[in-house]
Design an enzyme around this catalytic site. Structure first.
Site, short mmCIF file in Angstrom:
data_model
loop_
_atom_site.label_atom_id
_atom_site.label_comp_id
_atom_site.label_asym_id
_atom_site.label_seq_id
_atom_site.Cartn_x
_atom_site.Cartn_y
_atom_site.Cartn_z
N ARG A 171 0.81 -1.14 0.07
CA ARG A 171 0.03 -0.14 -0.11
C ARG A 171 0.78 1.35 0.14
NH1 ARG A 171 -4.82 -2.33 -0.75
NH2 ARG A 171 -5.07 -4.27 0.41
N HIS B 98 5.17 -9.56 -7.00
CA HIS B 98 3.93 -8.80 -7.01
C HIS B 98 4.35 -7.27 -6.85
CE1 HIS B 98 -0.12 -7.44 -7.43
NE2 HIS B 98 -0.82 -8.48 -7.63
N TYR C 149 -0.05 -2.27 -4.87
CA TYR C 149 -1.23 -1.99 -5.34
C TYR C 149 -1.12 -0.40 -5.60
CZ TYR C 149 -3.03 -6.24 -3.54
OH TYR C 149 -3.16 -7.79 -3.44
N HIS D 279 -0.57 -4.87 -11.62
CA HIS D 279 -1.92 -4.72 -12.33
C HIS D 279 -1.94 -3.49 -13.41
CE1 HIS D 279 -3.91 -6.00 -8.00
NE2 HIS D 279 -3.19 -7.00 -8.72
N GLU E 273 -1.64 -8.67 -15.04
CA GLU E 273 -2.57 -9.33 -14.34
C GLU E 273 -4.14 -9.04 -14.91
OE1 GLU E 273 -2.65 -9.63 -10.30
OE2 GLU E 273 -4.19 -10.45 -10.03
N ASP F 20 -5.97 -14.37 -13.21
CA ASP F 20 -6.60 -14.57 -11.97
C ASP F 20 -7.62 -15.08 -12.08
OD1 ASP F 20 -7.79 -13.85 -9.56
OD2 ASP F 20 -6.09 -12.71 -9.09
N HIS G 30 -10.62 -12.97 -10.73
CA HIS G 30 -10.78 -11.70 -11.74
C HIS G 30 -11.71 -12.09 -13.02
CE1 HIS G 30 -7.24 -9.46 -9.60
NE2 HIS G 30 -8.33 -9.97 -8.63
N HIS H 142 -3.28 -16.91 -10.87
CA HIS H 142 -3.58 -16.61 -9.64
C HIS H 142 -4.81 -17.50 -9.38
CE1 HIS H 142 -1.65 -12.46 -9.08
NE2 HIS H 142 -0.76 -13.53 -8.85
N ASP I 208 -14.03 -8.32 -7.31
CA ASP I 208 -12.87 -8.64 -6.74
C ASP I 208 -12.55 -8.99 -5.34
OD1 ASP I 208 -9.99 -9.23 -6.64
OD2 ASP I 208 -9.35 -7.17 -7.12
N HIS J 175 -11.88 -12.30 -3.32
CA HIS J 175 -11.26 -13.50 -3.24
C HIS J 175 -12.23 -14.52 -1.99
CE1 HIS J 175 -7.43 -12.12 -5.02
NE2 HIS J 175 -8.34 -11.54 -5.69
N GLU K 210 -4.22 -16.85 -3.48
CA GLU K 210 -4.16 -15.58 -2.88
C GLU K 210 -5.43 -15.60 -2.19
OE1 GLU K 210 -4.09 -13.19 -6.38
OE2 GLU K 210 -2.50 -12.29 -6.22
#
Ligand code: FE
Ligand code: FE
Ligand code: ZN
Length: 275
Positions: free
Chosen positions: A36, A66, A69, A106, A141, A175, A178, A210, A223, A225, A255
């Site tokens: 973040r 990864h 975000y 992303h 992704e 993913d 997703h 993913h 989105d 999970h 994930e």
């Protein structure tokens, strides 16, 4: 079967390897830095080389790094685009110390910009950050299409790849949560979805999966999970996904919203359904 889960990097590279081994994973995913934020803890080349050696000694398959975000290469704010580019640039150079792995990001959120502008911002950042002879493959992704996310259709992903010069170092990470949320029916028509992927993007670009169930119905663009078998995709679909000839040799990364112990159980279960 190549399978692992998302592992916390908070306690360093060595601990990640231990954690991955403790859940019987032969690969894993981790954030290149605070997911973040944008700061990465200073890490020395020696530490990265030691990490590389640990991966080799323990016969890990390719690992997946990864991006955070906060990285948004197609933000409408120039400053955000620049900070994002610097993270990408820096992450990729660090990864040369542990070569032959994957980097996933992303595509971004375009906010009020049009898609064409966003696509050219993303691809031009990639063209500046990727370099001839690099050992990492950079993955776009597939996204659920929450808000103004780019990459919610195979066509959007393809339009970015089309503009990338170094095609040998670019790929895609599907993913499952997703694409389901994005409207691709992997429950009733997995073959059809993969055929579409092949026709639009090309299966040679598919490098990682993913593997997540979804709390929401198809086409929900949410989105969220879910644990494998506890969402709307369901266990039967995952049994087919991990054994599909186009997917079975790819690395799978969980994930799902659980801890190490939970991931250990999911890995054990998925392995038991793998032919
Ligand atoms: Fe992601
Ligand atoms: Fe994902
Ligand atoms: Zn997600």
């Amino acid at each position: 079967m190549k399978i692992g889960a998302h592992i916390s990097i908070a306690k360093g590279y060595k601990q990640m390897v231990k954690d991955a081994l403790s859940i019987k994973a032969n690969t894993f995913q981790f954030f290149s830095r605070n997911p973040r934020g944008s700061k990465s803890k200073e890490v020395s080349p020696e530490e990265l080389i030691e990490f590389h050696n640990l991966l080799k000694e323990n016969n890990f398959a390719e690992v997946l790094v990864h991006a955070p975000y906060t990285m948004n290469l197609c933000s409408e704010k120039k400053e955000t685009r620049e900070v994002s580019f610097n993270m990408l640039f820096d992450d990729l150079r660090k990864m040369e110390f542990y070569p032959n792995n994957l980097y996933n990001f992303h595509p971004g959120s375009k906010l009020k910009q049009d898609l064409e502008t966003a696509v050219s911002q993303i691809s031009s950042a990639l063209n500046k950050a990727l370099f001839e002879g690099m050992k990492t493959t950079v993955l776009l992704e597939t996204m659920a299409g929450k808000g103004s996310e780019v990459g919610k259709t195979f066509n959007e992903i393809k339009s970015i790849i089309d503009k990338v010069e170094l095609k040998s170092n670019i790929g895609v990470c599907i993913d499952t949560c997703h694409i389901w949320d994005g409207g691709y029916d992997i429950v009733n028509d997995l073959d059809g979805v993969l055929k579409e992927f092949d026709e639009i993007i090309g299966l040679k670009y598919l490098k990682a999966i993913h593997i997540n169930d979804s709390l929401n119905p198809i086409n929900s663009h949410k989105d969220r999970h879910a644990l494998i078998g506890e969402g709307n995709i369901g266990l039967d679909a995952f049994k087919k996904i991990i054994n599909h000839p186009h997917l079975k040799d790819k690395p799978f990364f969980l994930e799902t919203p659980t801890d190490l112990e939970g991931h250990k159980k999911e890995i054990e279960m998925l392995k038991s359904y793998y032919n």
